[in-house]
Design a protein around this motif. Structure first.
Motif, PDB file in Angstrom:
ATOM      1  N   ALA A 160      47.975  29.967  59.037  1.00 51.54           N
ATOM      2  CA  ALA A 160      46.621  29.445  58.830  1.00 51.54           C
ATOM      3  C   ALA A 160      46.647  28.805  57.450  1.00 51.54           C
ATOM      4  CB  ALA A 160      45.580  30.549  58.915  1.00 51.54           C
ATOM      5  N   GLY A 161      45.607  28.089  57.090  1.00 54.96           N
ATOM      6  CA  GLY A 161      45.634  27.455  55.781  1.00 54.96           C
ATOM      7  C   GLY A 161      44.341  26.750  55.457  1.00 54.96           C
ATOM      8  N   LYS A 162      44.402  25.944  54.398  1.00 51.85           N
ATOM      9  CA  LYS A 162      43.203  25.246  53.919  1.00 51.85           C
ATOM     10  C   LYS A 162      43.422  23.742  54.020  1.00 51.85           C
ATOM     11  CE  LYS A 162      40.343  25.010  49.765  1.00 51.85           C
ATOM     12  NZ  LYS A 162      40.270  25.456  48.369  1.00 51.85           N
ATOM     13  N   ILE A 167      38.999  26.460  55.995  1.00 51.01           N
ATOM     14  CA  ILE A 167      40.069  27.379  56.391  1.00 51.01           C
ATOM     15  C   ILE A 167      40.285  27.213  57.900  1.00 51.01           C
ATOM     16  CG2 ILE A 167      40.845  29.782  56.430  1.00 51.01           C
ATOM     17  CD1 ILE A 167      40.413  28.589  53.587  1.00 51.01           C
ATOM     18  N   LEU A 203      44.780  29.484  46.965  1.00 54.94           N
ATOM     19  CA  LEU A 203      43.548  29.946  47.617  1.00 54.94           C
ATOM     20  C   LEU A 203      42.841  30.902  46.657  1.00 54.94           C
ATOM     21  CD1 LEU A 203      44.970  31.000  51.130  1.00 54.94           C
ATOM     22  CD2 LEU A 203      43.644  28.934  50.647  1.00 54.94           C
ATOM     23  N   GLU A 207      39.070  33.065  50.019  1.00 57.12           N
ATOM     24  CA  GLU A 207      39.741  32.150  50.949  1.00 57.12           C
ATOM     25  C   GLU A 207      40.982  32.801  51.548  1.00 57.12           C
ATOM     26  OE1 GLU A 207      38.603  27.805  48.943  1.00 57.12           O
ATOM     27  OE2 GLU A 207      40.440  28.852  48.377  1.00 57.12           O
ATOM     28  N   THR A 211      41.777  33.264  55.449  1.00 58.04           N
ATOM     29  CA  THR A 211      42.996  32.641  55.983  1.00 58.04           C
ATOM     30  C   THR A 211      43.865  33.695  56.661  1.00 58.04           C
ATOM     31  OG1 THR A 211      42.902  31.142  54.102  1.00 58.04           O
ATOM     32  CG2 THR A 211      44.928  31.112  55.367  1.00 58.04           C
TER      33      THR A 211
END
Ligand code: UDP
Length: 244
Positions: A160-162, A167, A203, A207, A211
């Motif tokens: 997962a990520g930004k 997110i 992050l 966050e 995530t």
């Protein structure tokens, strides 16, 4: 590839996915006749093949360990798997991915059952579109199960990520390239134990929590698919006319 592109429009991602939606995944085991175990996964545009050989006696002998098997993983990105031809052979990245994959799998494979041996796990990325270490690890874990090697559980992975400040789960290539952060995660689902956690980018604590939860959710979905794939394989074998 440094110019910025818009990755999120009207609350949707470039490929139309929601923030919490993983890519389409299909899995198969027992795809290679000559390997002890094998698996093939298509995950979005990723295509990854895993093959297991062993356990067999480890050579040279001085590498043998009388208390356990050596679990040796080899991750390879094929030259034709990416847009800019990848130079054949190992590089820093593939050595790193091979290492973290072996460490993750060692947590589930009962290596102590096979002293002085090696279990070789090969992951061949035939087509890459980000998240290949998660796909490779997921395929490797299936191939080990297909080889009948005793394991405490499977290993399931998802990133997962930004991206554009949001997110999101399971980044594809453009999101991985132009996004702010990518966090691949692998777990032993039954114990909820983390066996791989990497982070490329930055992050905040809040966050990170979000995530992490999204990646964990993704990995749990992958786990269900892995179990279904193995069940279908066993049912197929049991249903085969084997002469009895
Ligand atoms: N990639 C590439 N050439 C390389 C290495 C990577 O084009 O030599 C691409 C490939 O699509 C890969 C993506 O960059 O999936 C992200 O790579 P990363 O190192 O983040 O690993 P991954 O996300 O695949 O686990």
């Amino acid at each position: 590839m440094n110019e910025k592109i818009e990755l999120i429009k009207d609350g949707k991602r470039l490929d139309g996915r929601r923030f919490d939606e993983i890519r389409d995944i299909s899995m198969k085991v027992g795809v290679l006749k000559k390997a002890s175990g094998s698996a093939y996964i298509e995950w979005g545009k990723n295509k990854v093949l895993a093959g297991v050989y062993g356990p067999r006696e480890l050579h040279p002998k001085f590498l043998q360990n009388p208390t356990r098997a050596l679990l040796r993983c080899t991750y390879n990105l094929a030259p034709f798997s990416v847009d800019d031809r990848k130079k054949p052979g190992p590089d820093r990245r593939s050595v790193e991915i091979s290492k973290v994959t072996a460490e993750a799998l060692e947590s589930v494979v009962m290596v102590e059952r096979y002293p002085n041996t090696v279990i070789d796990v090969f992951m061949e990325v035939l087509q890459a579109d980000a998240g290949t270490r998660c796909v490779g690890l997921t395929a490797a874990s299936l191939a080990l199960a297909d080889a009948g090697i005793p394991m405490k559980d499977l290993v399931s992975a998802c990133a997962a990520g930004k991206v554009d400040g949001e997110i999101v789960v399971d980044l594809m290539k453009e999101e991985d390239n132009y996004g702010e952060c990518d966090l691949p995660l692998a777990v032993i689902p039954r114990k909820n134990e983390v066996v791989l956690l990497q982070m490329d980018g930055k992050l905040t604590r809040e966050e990170f929590d979000k995530t992490y939860r999204l990646a964990l959710n993704g990995a749990m979905k992958v786990y269900e698919m892995q179990k279904e794939t193995l069940k279908a394989r066993i049912e197929h074998i049991m249903g085969e006319d084997n002469g009895y």
